[in-house]
Design a protein around this motif. Sequence first.
Motif, PDB file in Angstrom:
ATOM      1  N   ASP A   1      38.310  36.176  39.325  1.00  0.00           N
ATOM      2  CA  ASP A   1      38.832  35.815  40.644  1.00  0.00           C
ATOM      3  C   ASP A   1      37.967  36.458  41.729  1.00  0.00           C
ATOM      4  O   ASP A   1      36.752  36.342  41.673  1.00  0.00           O
ATOM      5  CB  ASP A   1      40.304  36.208  40.787  1.00  0.00           C
ATOM      6  CG  ASP A   1      41.219  35.293  39.970  1.00  0.00           C
ATOM      7  OD1 ASP A   1      40.739  34.249  39.499  1.00  0.00           O
ATOM      8  OD2 ASP A   1      42.392  35.625  39.810  1.00  0.00           O
ATOM      9  N   ALA A   2      38.606  37.172  42.652  1.00  0.00           N
ATOM     10  CA  ALA A   2      37.821  37.761  43.746  1.00  0.00           C
ATOM     11  C   ALA A   2      37.351  39.178  43.426  1.00  0.00           C
ATOM     12  O   ALA A   2      36.778  39.846  44.278  1.00  0.00           O
ATOM     13  CB  ALA A   2      38.659  37.759  45.027  1.00  0.00           C
TER      14      ALA A   2
ATOM     15  N   GLY B   1      40.200  34.891  46.111  1.00  0.00           N
ATOM     16  CA  GLY B   1      41.356  35.777  46.006  1.00  0.00           C
ATOM     17  C   GLY B   1      42.702  35.080  46.089  1.00  0.00           C
ATOM     18  O   GLY B   1      43.727  35.736  46.046  1.00  0.00           O
TER      19      GLY B   1
ATOM     20  N   HIS C   1      34.849  41.694  41.770  1.00  0.00           N
ATOM     21  CA  HIS C   1      33.446  41.410  41.525  1.00  0.00           C
ATOM     22  C   HIS C   1      32.646  42.692  41.394  1.00  0.00           C
ATOM     23  O   HIS C   1      32.744  43.595  42.209  1.00  0.00           O
ATOM     24  CB  HIS C   1      32.914  40.576  42.715  1.00  0.00           C
ATOM     25  CG  HIS C   1      31.562  40.027  42.480  1.00  0.00           C
ATOM     26  ND1 HIS C   1      30.441  40.580  43.029  1.00  0.00           N
ATOM     27  CD2 HIS C   1      31.140  38.959  41.756  1.00  0.00           C
ATOM     28  CE1 HIS C   1      29.380  39.880  42.646  1.00  0.00           C
ATOM     29  NE2 HIS C   1      29.789  38.890  41.875  1.00  0.00           N
TER      30      HIS C   1
ATOM     31  N   GLY D   1      34.198  29.120  35.557  1.00  0.00           N
ATOM     32  CA  GLY D   1      33.607  29.947  36.606  1.00  0.00           C
ATOM     33  C   GLY D   1      34.619  30.820  37.322  1.00  0.00           C
ATOM     34  O   GLY D   1      34.275  31.585  38.214  1.00  0.00           O
ATOM     35  N   GLN D   2      35.878  30.709  36.909  1.00  0.00           N
ATOM     36  CA  GLN D   2      36.900  31.551  37.534  1.00  0.00           C
ATOM     37  C   GLN D   2      36.645  33.016  37.188  1.00  0.00           C
ATOM     38  O   GLN D   2      36.909  33.904  37.987  1.00  0.00           O
ATOM     39  CB  GLN D   2      38.284  31.109  37.039  1.00  0.00           C
ATOM     40  CG  GLN D   2      39.427  31.851  37.713  1.00  0.00           C
ATOM     41  CD  GLN D   2      40.764  31.586  37.028  1.00  0.00           C
ATOM     42  OE1 GLN D   2      40.863  30.736  36.147  1.00  0.00           O
ATOM     43  NE2 GLN D   2      41.778  32.311  37.431  1.00  0.00           N
TER      44      GLN D   2
ATOM     45  N   GLU E   1      26.199  40.175  36.992  1.00  0.00           N
ATOM     46  CA  GLU E   1      27.478  39.933  37.660  1.00  0.00           C
ATOM     47  C   GLU E   1      28.566  39.977  36.609  1.00  0.00           C
ATOM     48  O   GLU E   1      28.368  39.478  35.493  1.00  0.00           O
ATOM     49  CB  GLU E   1      27.512  38.528  38.268  1.00  0.00           C
ATOM     50  CG  GLU E   1      27.248  38.449  39.756  1.00  0.00           C
ATOM     51  CD  GLU E   1      27.579  37.061  40.267  1.00  0.00           C
ATOM     52  OE1 GLU E   1      28.636  36.900  40.914  1.00  0.00           O
ATOM     53  OE2 GLU E   1      26.793  36.128  39.977  1.00  0.00           O
TER      54      GLU E   1
ATOM     55  N   ARG F   1      40.211  30.637  43.799  1.00  0.00           N
ATOM     56  CA  ARG F   1      40.468  31.810  42.959  1.00  0.00           C
ATOM     57  C   ARG F   1      39.473  32.904  43.315  1.00  0.00           C
ATOM     58  O   ARG F   1      39.838  34.062  43.470  1.00  0.00           O
ATOM     59  CB  ARG F   1      40.297  31.468  41.476  1.00  0.00           C
ATOM     60  CG  ARG F   1      41.387  30.683  40.818  1.00  0.00           C
ATOM     61  CD  ARG F   1      42.741  31.291  40.812  1.00  0.00           C
ATOM     62  NE  ARG F   1      42.937  32.523  40.112  1.00  0.00           N
ATOM     63  CZ  ARG F   1      44.119  32.912  39.587  1.00  0.00           C
ATOM     64  NH1 ARG F   1      45.184  32.105  39.658  1.00  0.00           N
ATOM     65  NH2 ARG F   1      44.252  34.082  39.024  1.00  0.00           N
ATOM     66  N   ARG F   2      38.194  32.528  43.468  1.00  0.00           N
ATOM     67  CA  ARG F   2      37.183  33.552  43.723  1.00  0.00           C
ATOM     68  C   ARG F   2      37.281  34.086  45.139  1.00  0.00           C
ATOM     69  O   ARG F   2      36.698  35.117  45.454  1.00  0.00           O
ATOM     70  CB  ARG F   2      35.786  32.999  43.410  1.00  0.00           C
ATOM     71  CG  ARG F   2      35.663  32.708  41.912  1.00  0.00           C
ATOM     72  CD  ARG F   2      34.271  32.742  41.435  1.00  0.00           C
ATOM     73  NE  ARG F   2      33.618  34.044  41.636  1.00  0.00           N
ATOM     74  CZ  ARG F   2      32.381  34.314  41.295  1.00  0.00           C
ATOM     75  NH1 ARG F   2      31.652  33.374  40.734  1.00  0.00           N
ATOM     76  NH2 ARG F   2      31.863  35.510  41.513  1.00  0.00           N
TER      77      ARG F   2
ATOM     78  N   TRP G   1      32.786  39.257  36.881  1.00  0.00           N
ATOM     79  CA  TRP G   1      33.835  39.017  37.877  1.00  0.00           C
ATOM     80  C   TRP G   1      35.063  38.335  37.279  1.00  0.00           C
ATOM     81  O   TRP G   1      34.980  37.712  36.220  1.00  0.00           O
ATOM     82  CB  TRP G   1      33.281  38.152  39.020  1.00  0.00           C
ATOM     83  CG  TRP G   1      33.164  36.696  38.648  1.00  0.00           C
ATOM     84  CD1 TRP G   1      34.087  35.723  38.900  1.00  0.00           C
ATOM     85  CD2 TRP G   1      32.101  36.068  37.948  1.00  0.00           C
ATOM     86  NE1 TRP G   1      33.660  34.517  38.400  1.00  0.00           N
ATOM     87  CE2 TRP G   1      32.433  34.696  37.805  1.00  0.00           C
ATOM     88  CE3 TRP G   1      30.881  36.516  37.416  1.00  0.00           C
ATOM     89  CZ2 TRP G   1      31.616  33.784  37.157  1.00  0.00           C
ATOM     90  CZ3 TRP G   1      30.067  35.590  36.776  1.00  0.00           C
ATOM     91  CH2 TRP G   1      30.423  34.246  36.657  1.00  0.00           C
TER      92      TRP G   1
ATOM     93  N   VAL H   1      38.220  26.873  41.553  1.00  0.00           N
ATOM     94  CA  VAL H   1      37.445  28.084  41.301  1.00  0.00           C
ATOM     95  C   VAL H   1      37.126  28.787  42.615  1.00  0.00           C
ATOM     96  O   VAL H   1      37.239  30.010  42.725  1.00  0.00           O
ATOM     97  CB  VAL H   1      36.154  27.736  40.529  1.00  0.00           C
ATOM     98  CG1 VAL H   1      35.291  28.978  40.355  1.00  0.00           C
ATOM     99  CG2 VAL H   1      36.501  27.118  39.183  1.00  0.00           C
TER     100      VAL H   1
END
Lengths: 217, 355, 807
Positions: free
Chosen positions: B137-138, C85, B140, B123-124, B133, C82-83, B135, C79
């Motif tokens: 990391d951050a 940032g 997106h 899910g990373q 979607e 990471r998501r 993506w 996770v």
Amino acid sequence: MLAIRDVYKSYATPEGPLNVLRGIDLDVTAGQSLALTGESGSGKSTLLHAIGGLEPIDSGTIKIDETDISGLRDRHSAAFRRGRIGIVFQQFNLVSSLTTAQNICLQARLSGQFDPAWAEHLTEILGLLGFRDRYPEQLSGGQQQRVAIARALALRPRLVLADEPTGNLDTETGDKVMEVFLDLIGETDCALVMVTHNPRLAGLMQLSVKLVQGRLA
Amino acid sequence: MPAKLLIVVWLVFAPAIGLAQGFAGLGTDADGYRQVSPDRVLSFPADHGPHPGYRIEWWYLTANLKGEHGKDYGVQYTLFRQAGAPPPEREGWSNQQFWLGHIALTSADRHLYDERLARGGTGQAGAIAEPFEAWIDAWHLGTTGAGAATALGFGQLRLQAAGSDFAYDLTLTTAAPPVLQGKGGYSVKSDRGQASYYYSQPYFQAQGSIQIAGRTVSVSGRAWMDREWSSQPLAEDQSGWDWFSLHLDDTTKLMLFRLRHDDGQDFLSGNWIDANGSTPISGDDISLEILEETELPGRTVPTSWRVRVQSRGVDVSVTPLNAAAWNGTQIGYWEGPVFGQGTHNAVGYLEMTGY
Amino acid sequence: MSRTGWILATLASHWRRNPVQLAALIVGLALATALWSGVQAINAEARCSYAKATALLGGPDVGVLRPARGKTLPQSVFVELRRAGYQVSPLVEGAISVNGKRLRILGIEPISMPSQAAPDGLQGDAVADGIPAFLQPPWEALAAPETVAVLEGNPDLPPRRADGSLPENLLVVDIGVAQTLLGLEGSISRLLMAQDVEVPDATLNRLGLRLAAPSEQDAATGLTDSFHLNLTAFAFLAFAVGLLIVRACIGLALEQRLPTFRTLRACGASARELAIAVLIEVLALAILAGLAGLVLGYLIAAALLPDVAGSLRGLYGVSVSGTLRFAPEWVLSGLGMSVLGALAAATAALWTVYRMPPLAAARPDAWRATQGRQMRQGLAAAALCAAAGVALYAYGDSLEAGFATIACVLLTAALVLPAIVGSILAIAGSVVRSPVSEWMIADMRQQLPGLSLALVALLLALAANVGVGTMVGGFRETFLEWLDRRLAAEVYVRGVDEAQARAIDAWAAQQPEVSELLPGRFADAFLTDQPVEVRSVVDAPTYRDGWPLLRASPDAWDAIFSDEAAMLSEQAAVRLGMGLGDTVDLGTGPLQIVGIYADYGNPKGQVMLSLERLERDFPDARRMGTGIRLDRAAIDPLLERMTQAFEVPPDNIIDQVALKRLSRQTFERTFAVTAALNVLTLLVASIALLTALLTLFDRRLAQLAPVWALGLARRQLAGLELAKTLVLAALTALVAIPVGLILAWLLVAVVNVKAFGWRLPLIPYPEQWLTLGLLAVAVAAIAAIVPTIRLSRIAPAQLLKVFASAR
């Protein structure tokens, strides 16, 4: 070639300064031999050491071939000494860990003036051919002094300084050594200054001066 | 765009490790992967999501933007997927999908970029078809508002990403359905049959803000998204490509590319997109001519071009907003906004690799 | 050849004529360098192992996030970060048992891992092959070559690839593989991140994370540093002893060559040229001896390393490779010490040569004329050293200060030794009446300055031996008693899981021969940022009567079982600076300290709570093996019934006897190294004595010849010479014993407390002193045997020569 002018030298002692040399003036030309005589403590050895640049003087000049050796710093006086002056002391002052042959070559090699043929000639004349690989402790006193003479002459010095060179030897041996020594001095055309209290030896020199209480008599 | 295929082959995975050849050995063999066929009919929104049975895939978005004071900007967002092993898919950490993200922001005097790498299965990083979607990391790109329900799933998207010294946050809207490239989405990449599935959404209106040099700037403009997947990379003798996506006007879009061959026999192709849909352009109809080259550190890149499509009466000279738009990522390439002048006043993106 | 070359050749001819002196110089310097570089090699190897371990676990440039509680985190935390940032990388670790041996498993995620933390096998040129094999079936593992060899042919583990950068007994695998091996699917142990990544506290708290303090990562490093400082200090002592030999040799060589210097000066070598030549000579000898010392040091290190590795593993739980690698750092350190040491030893000689007037050098005795002044200066320096030592002891509060105090004590002793021995001889001289004794004592006094350096070497070696011997002896005695109290139960049984453990406990409680059942648990916690172990205790006579309490409040046990109090291990108390009556908090409420107990050999501090309290505060605490008390004769039948009733692996049943043996081994190993260094130091000292006697031989002849002439036979003379050496050695040993006791006391009361965290009683061992005194005399006898034989066989001519050449 040796010009000594107005040389003074004193040592500090607990009883105040001891004046060893008090205004010495002396000239020796090339090829000349000079005997320095005098009582013990008259300053003759000090004068000889000063000429060799081994001992500083308080004032005056000692010029050898126009170089004032008394004004030189240790490094320069050492350089001057190794190239021009051969010294023979009363004690045989050989390097005990070097053989006869190595001792003979020592100064000539240090000064870069080593001449193998000349060294060989000296070895032969001084009767050391059979002793080249011996160490000083394996030589007699006369032989040791002959090694010292060979060393002093091996660099073809301009000036030889000798301090009672036969003082430690019996008369017969001493005379033999002195004979060869003076022959070689004549052969090389260098000047000789020799300290001795032996009038007979002094008589063999061209010049003879006597020091009395730091002055030339 | 086979262009991007090559990037993926060389780029994915290797960057984090720092060695280009790092993954050369990872699944270069197409055996076991699903193959592209001209018969397949693409369906949306299902095909917005990943196709893990195929070896390589990407989501590629570029935007030509203007700031409040009329300044021009370009934005790039790319998510690559590469499979390290053929199907079946594995769960969790044994999942063999690898994901690479590239983002860039270009102005007339700055070109900023960043990259990320991640493994699938946790899910990373990843992509979902509905609601859409994509993506890492951050970073997106995904459906927002009522976007999922319109324009076959791409009606309204939000794009957010931040690099170490820049960021952007855009909302992309369109009412138009995606456009199929090539023949019904089957895009041929060489005379020897290399092909990919390829569709685009060139009609996005973009609105939002960017952060550059510590300032936040409101921006608006056009954006273009490409989606492509395949299992066959480039032909062996193809060394790089020059790819153009041009907005000729509100409705007319032009995509064309040149795949450079070692022997100079380049492969050219394109698509004409307008109100009537998408029409392939054959190679002999296209003419690309280098007008100007730019010296960049370590390389020379042709940054100004004369682009002609005879059948469509297109003859424009294409110049860059910033000639130094080099993405110095682990494997570098040139990617930046361009302007066309001549028969049309165009804006768009140029991508050049292999220089 | 250049002029400097000829001067050097002339100087070197001395060594050719005096090979024993040269050998003494080189052997002394080589031995000193060998001990130093040997220890440095051990230290370098150990540090290299630690660096590997810590680099993998993070290292200095890598931040670490740990679970705020417990040992693992859900993978979703990774996770989520990471998501959001934050560029973190997950890591899972644990250990499995392979063929009865513990194998550490480290699961990493190489794609997100900060590059500096990755093992060599996943970096640089190794990437092309390494990464695909690591991330794809069959998921290759990386391990140290030794570990690869040990695991050869094991079909249950992934295929292994050798990676020299890894510590032993560690398997580095992909995180997914590690989770499966460890049964930790979906969990991670830690998160690594580049040092510049900052996660806000609020996020950390929400996700149940905490930023690991740097000290936490280096806890083992700090402790092992102490151990290495210990080794280094002893190596330095040996080096100093070796330098004494060098200094004696160089001084003597200078003295003997004074006429040569004078002749060279007369022949036109300047003072500077001579000094430079001497400098070159010293450097050349230092490098020659240094290289020989390095080879020797390597051999010493290779011989000691397995013991060091063993004790480090036992004491601190760190893994050090048992094989030595060639590392530039200790080579350079060894050569550097050799050169610097030789220069230090030669400084005085160099200065003398440089300042020497060309004619004043003819008297070899000039060197010794200053001896009286030197002795006075030595006494003044001794007073300063003693004052510094007292100050360091009073105000110093570190391991380094402890060693500095020891250095001051030894230096003081070394400086006063000649004066003390001289005074003893003076008193003896005024008492004896026989002429031969009078001459002997007078001669010894005269000989003293020449031998004093060698005697100092002997003193240092003996004092170190007494000191370390006393410490180790005390340690052993205390430790064995403690072991008996600590491992009181006859058998320890550990269930494979919680359920089995409970079942076994219940079963054992019903067996008639079981007199006491001592179950326990332990957990990891933090006490003011220090990692500590928390262990439990149950209310049983074994504990109440036998637990090795050092200090305790009245009714300490009742307080413990009221669940509101705790006991601390001595290490924990020392490190935290806490004592009885203080309050600790493990994050679960305050606990009053009611007792301090000995916990020798445990790298971690320990807190002991009642089992009830521990189970309440630490629900996920692990089980310790349950102690079972019973009659020794009943052990085997009980175990037989137990193994029939339960599937307990043999590894999980530990006989107290075996456990004690294991513990004892750890401790013996710890001091095996210091003991070995001690013996080597004594060896160096005996060589110092031998070389001093040999080099003094010729000079001694001048003193002996007159006595010989007066009517003592050569054999008699030789006997007297031997006797004198033995007397001097015995006197030195006499001084060494109190010095050694002071040393022992400093080791026990200062160094051990700082290095290990525990203090031991000082137990004097007079029989040990006697042994050492005899050893000193034996060492002196061995050293004196060669000169004695030489003297007894000397040709009369050589003695006569003394008179012939006497001036």
